[in-house]
Motif scaffolding. Structure first.
Motif, PDB file in Angstrom:
ATOM      1  N   VAL A  38      51.545  36.776  37.465  1.00  0.00           N
ATOM      2  CA  VAL A  38      51.177  36.407  36.090  1.00  0.00           C
ATOM      3  C   VAL A  38      51.091  34.884  35.929  1.00  0.00           C
ATOM      4  O   VAL A  38      50.118  34.372  35.364  1.00  0.00           O
ATOM      5  N   GLY A  39      52.077  34.165  36.464  1.00  0.00           N
ATOM      6  CA  GLY A  39      52.096  32.705  36.339  1.00  0.00           C
ATOM      7  C   GLY A  39      50.844  32.063  36.916  1.00  0.00           C
ATOM      8  O   GLY A  39      50.069  31.427  36.188  1.00  0.00           O
ATOM      9  N   PRO A  40      50.606  32.242  38.236  1.00  0.00           N
ATOM     10  CA  PRO A  40      49.430  31.606  38.853  1.00  0.00           C
ATOM     11  C   PRO A  40      48.099  32.056  38.234  1.00  0.00           C
ATOM     12  O   PRO A  40      47.224  31.225  37.979  1.00  0.00           O
ATOM     13  N   ALA A  41      47.939  33.371  37.968  1.00  0.00           N
ATOM     14  CA  ALA A  41      46.662  33.852  37.422  1.00  0.00           C
ATOM     15  C   ALA A  41      46.429  33.272  36.035  1.00  0.00           C
ATOM     16  O   ALA A  41      45.309  32.869  35.699  1.00  0.00           O
ATOM     17  N   SER A  42      47.497  33.199  35.220  1.00  0.00           N
ATOM     18  CA  SER A  42      47.288  32.703  33.861  1.00  0.00           C
ATOM     19  C   SER A  42      47.014  31.201  33.872  1.00  0.00           C
ATOM     20  O   SER A  42      46.224  30.708  33.082  1.00  0.00           O
ATOM     21  N   GLU A  43      47.640  30.479  34.798  1.00  0.00           N
ATOM     22  CA  GLU A  43      47.354  29.043  34.875  1.00  0.00           C
ATOM     23  C   GLU A  43      45.861  28.804  35.127  1.00  0.00           C
ATOM     24  O   GLU A  43      45.256  27.921  34.532  1.00  0.00           O
ATOM     25  N   ALA A  44      45.297  29.618  36.016  1.00  0.00           N
ATOM     26  CA  ALA A  44      43.873  29.482  36.326  1.00  0.00           C
ATOM     27  C   ALA A  44      43.021  29.782  35.091  1.00  0.00           C
ATOM     28  O   ALA A  44      42.007  29.130  34.857  1.00  0.00           O
ATOM     29  N   VAL A  45      43.444  30.766  34.289  1.00  0.00           N
ATOM     30  CA  VAL A  45      42.674  31.110  33.085  1.00  0.00           C
ATOM     31  C   VAL A  45      42.889  30.040  32.005  1.00  0.00           C
ATOM     32  O   VAL A  45      41.929  29.599  31.367  1.00  0.00           O
ATOM     33  N   PHE A  46      44.147  29.596  31.824  1.00  0.00           N
ATOM     34  CA  PHE A  46      44.423  28.590  30.788  1.00  0.00           C
ATOM     35  C   PHE A  46      43.714  27.268  31.098  1.00  0.00           C
ATOM     36  O   PHE A  46      43.415  26.492  30.197  1.00  0.00           O
ATOM     37  N   ALA A  47      43.439  27.003  32.381  1.00  0.00           N
ATOM     38  CA  ALA A  47      42.830  25.728  32.780  1.00  0.00           C
ATOM     39  C   ALA A  47      41.448  25.543  32.155  1.00  0.00           C
ATOM     40  O   ALA A  47      40.971  24.412  32.044  1.00  0.00           O
ATOM     41  N   VAL A  48      40.818  26.640  31.706  1.00  0.00           N
ATOM     42  CA  VAL A  48      39.482  26.501  31.126  1.00  0.00           C
ATOM     43  C   VAL A  48      39.521  25.745  29.802  1.00  0.00           C
ATOM     44  O   VAL A  48      38.493  25.273  29.327  1.00  0.00           O
ATOM     45  N   ALA A  49      40.722  25.617  29.203  1.00  0.00           N
ATOM     46  CA  ALA A  49      40.826  24.842  27.969  1.00  0.00           C
ATOM     47  C   ALA A  49      40.567  23.361  28.256  1.00  0.00           C
ATOM     48  O   ALA A  49      40.085  22.624  27.406  1.00  0.00           O
ATOM     49  N   ARG A  50      40.889  22.930  29.489  1.00  0.00           N
ATOM     50  CA  ARG A  50      40.664  21.522  29.857  1.00  0.00           C
ATOM     51  C   ARG A  50      39.217  21.297  30.290  1.00  0.00           C
ATOM     52  O   ARG A  50      38.614  20.293  29.944  1.00  0.00           O
ATOM     53  N   ALA A  51      38.687  22.245  31.040  1.00  0.00           N
ATOM     54  CA  ALA A  51      37.306  22.112  31.510  1.00  0.00           C
ATOM     55  C   ALA A  51      36.716  23.492  31.765  1.00  0.00           C
ATOM     56  O   ALA A  51      37.355  24.325  32.423  1.00  0.00           O
ATOM     57  N   ALA A  52      35.522  23.729  31.245  1.00  0.00           N
ATOM     58  CA  ALA A  52      34.855  25.011  31.483  1.00  0.00           C
ATOM     59  C   ALA A  52      34.529  25.117  32.973  1.00  0.00           C
ATOM     60  O   ALA A  52      34.334  24.095  33.639  1.00  0.00           O
ATOM     61  N   PRO A  53      34.492  26.342  33.505  1.00  0.00           N
ATOM     62  CA  PRO A  53      34.152  26.518  34.920  1.00  0.00           C
ATOM     63  C   PRO A  53      32.827  25.823  35.234  1.00  0.00           C
ATOM     64  O   PRO A  53      31.864  25.909  34.464  1.00  0.00           O
ATOM     65  N   ALA A  54      32.792  25.110  36.377  1.00  0.00           N
ATOM     66  CA  ALA A  54      31.652  24.238  36.675  1.00  0.00           C
ATOM     67  C   ALA A  54      30.486  24.969  37.328  1.00  0.00           C
ATOM     68  O   ALA A  54      29.330  24.596  37.148  1.00  0.00           O
ATOM     69  N   ASP A  55      30.784  26.002  38.107  1.00  0.00           N
ATOM     70  CA  ASP A  55      29.695  26.692  38.816  1.00  0.00           C
ATOM     71  C   ASP A  55      30.012  28.188  38.930  1.00  0.00           C
ATOM     72  O   ASP A  55      31.061  28.638  38.472  1.00  0.00           O
ATOM     73  N   ASP A  56      29.082  28.912  39.547  1.00  0.00           N
ATOM     74  CA  ASP A  56      29.243  30.359  39.680  1.00  0.00           C
ATOM     75  C   ASP A  56      30.566  30.741  40.322  1.00  0.00           C
ATOM     76  O   ASP A  56      31.246  31.674  39.883  1.00  0.00           O
ATOM     77  N   GLU A  57      30.907  30.001  41.351  1.00  0.00           N
ATOM     78  CA  GLU A  57      32.133  30.304  42.083  1.00  0.00           C
ATOM     79  C   GLU A  57      33.346  30.187  41.160  1.00  0.00           C
ATOM     80  O   GLU A  57      34.244  31.030  41.162  1.00  0.00           O
ATOM     81  N   ALA A  58      33.358  29.134  40.335  1.00  0.00           N
ATOM     82  CA  ALA A  58      34.478  28.905  39.421  1.00  0.00           C
ATOM     83  C   ALA A  58      34.529  29.983  38.340  1.00  0.00           C
ATOM     84  O   ALA A  58      35.607  30.470  37.975  1.00  0.00           O
ATOM     85  N   TRP A  59      33.373  30.386  37.827  1.00  0.00           N
ATOM     86  CA  TRP A  59      33.333  31.461  36.829  1.00  0.00           C
ATOM     87  C   TRP A  59      33.898  32.753  37.422  1.00  0.00           C
ATOM     88  O   TRP A  59      34.683  33.458  36.791  1.00  0.00           O
ATOM     89  N   LEU A  60      33.452  33.063  38.660  1.00  0.00           N
ATOM     90  CA  LEU A  60      33.921  34.287  39.321  1.00  0.00           C
ATOM     91  C   LEU A  60      35.431  34.247  39.544  1.00  0.00           C
ATOM     92  O   LEU A  60      36.126  35.264  39.384  1.00  0.00           O
ATOM     93  N   ALA A  61      35.941  33.062  39.903  1.00  0.00           N
ATOM     94  CA  ALA A  61      37.380  32.927  40.136  1.00  0.00           C
ATOM     95  C   ALA A  61      38.152  33.204  38.842  1.00  0.00           C
ATOM     96  O   ALA A  61      39.153  33.926  38.845  1.00  0.00           O
ATOM     97  N   VAL A  62      37.674  32.664  37.720  1.00  0.00           N
ATOM     98  CA  VAL A  62      38.358  32.888  36.441  1.00  0.00           C
ATOM     99  C   VAL A  62      38.322  34.373  36.080  1.00  0.00           C
ATOM    100  O   VAL A  62      39.324  34.952  35.644  1.00  0.00           O
TER     101      VAL A  62
END
Ligand code: HEC
Length: 135
Positions: A38-62
């Motif tokens: 939960v911790g690591p996965a949510s950090e990755a999702v919460f990070a979009v508040a700082r910057a939207a995913p930059a490319d396809d790979e980043a969107w897929l990761a989120v």
């Protein structure tokens, strides 16, 4: 110290410890699920508040991390302490918001992803308030 006094002290310590005062006992499976998933996965999702995913790979990761949170929410529901309404509600909200985050990521919808991420953030505190971390 006599045997009986020792036993009383142990019981008193147990009663006074915050985890016990806070409510029904929590499964020992919760802590590793929080720390490793939960911790690591949510950090990755919460990070979009700082910057939207930059490319396809980043969107897929989120999207993948959000789906991880959905399944963690499902597991949490199964681990609900008996008759614990707050737990059931917060685990359900975590699943709902993580599902919305995954859908928004799939649709490349940055605003929707942000909204779902913020709502998801509140589900953490909602459960931790009544269920503090055990040492
Ligand atoms: C349904 C209840 C519930 C929800 C929702 C929840 N947690 Fe937890 N969390 C717990 C409990 C209970 C513990 C303490 C477990 C223990 O100490 O045995 C915990 C502990 C933790 C820990 C500490 C793990 C450790 O190593 O001590 C982290 C980090 C954490 N949660 C992150 C999160 C995040 C981030 C979210 C939201 C995305 C979240 N939690 C949502 C119940 C919940």
């Amino acid at each position: 110290m006599t045997h009986v006094t020792r036993l009383c002290c142990a019981l008193l310590a147990l009663i006074l410890s915050p985890a016990v005062v806070a409510g029904p006992a929590v499964s020992p499976k919760v802590k590793p699920l929080m720390a490793n998933t939960v911790g690591p996965a949510s950090e990755a999702v919460f990070a979009v508040a700082r910057a939207a995913p930059a490319d396809d790979e980043a969107w897929l990761a989120v999207e993948k991390h959000a789906l991880t949170l959905v399944s963690a929410g499902k597991t949490l529901k199964k681990l609900t302490p008996a008759a614990d309404a707050v737990w059931r509600r917060q685990a359900g909200l975590l699943m709902e918001n993580a599902t919305a985050a995954a859908k928004a990521a799939k649709a490349r919808d940055a605003a929707g992803l942000n909204a779902a991420s913020e709502a998801g953030f509140n589900t953490c505190a909602g459960c931790h308030q009544t269920h503090p971390v055990n040492p």
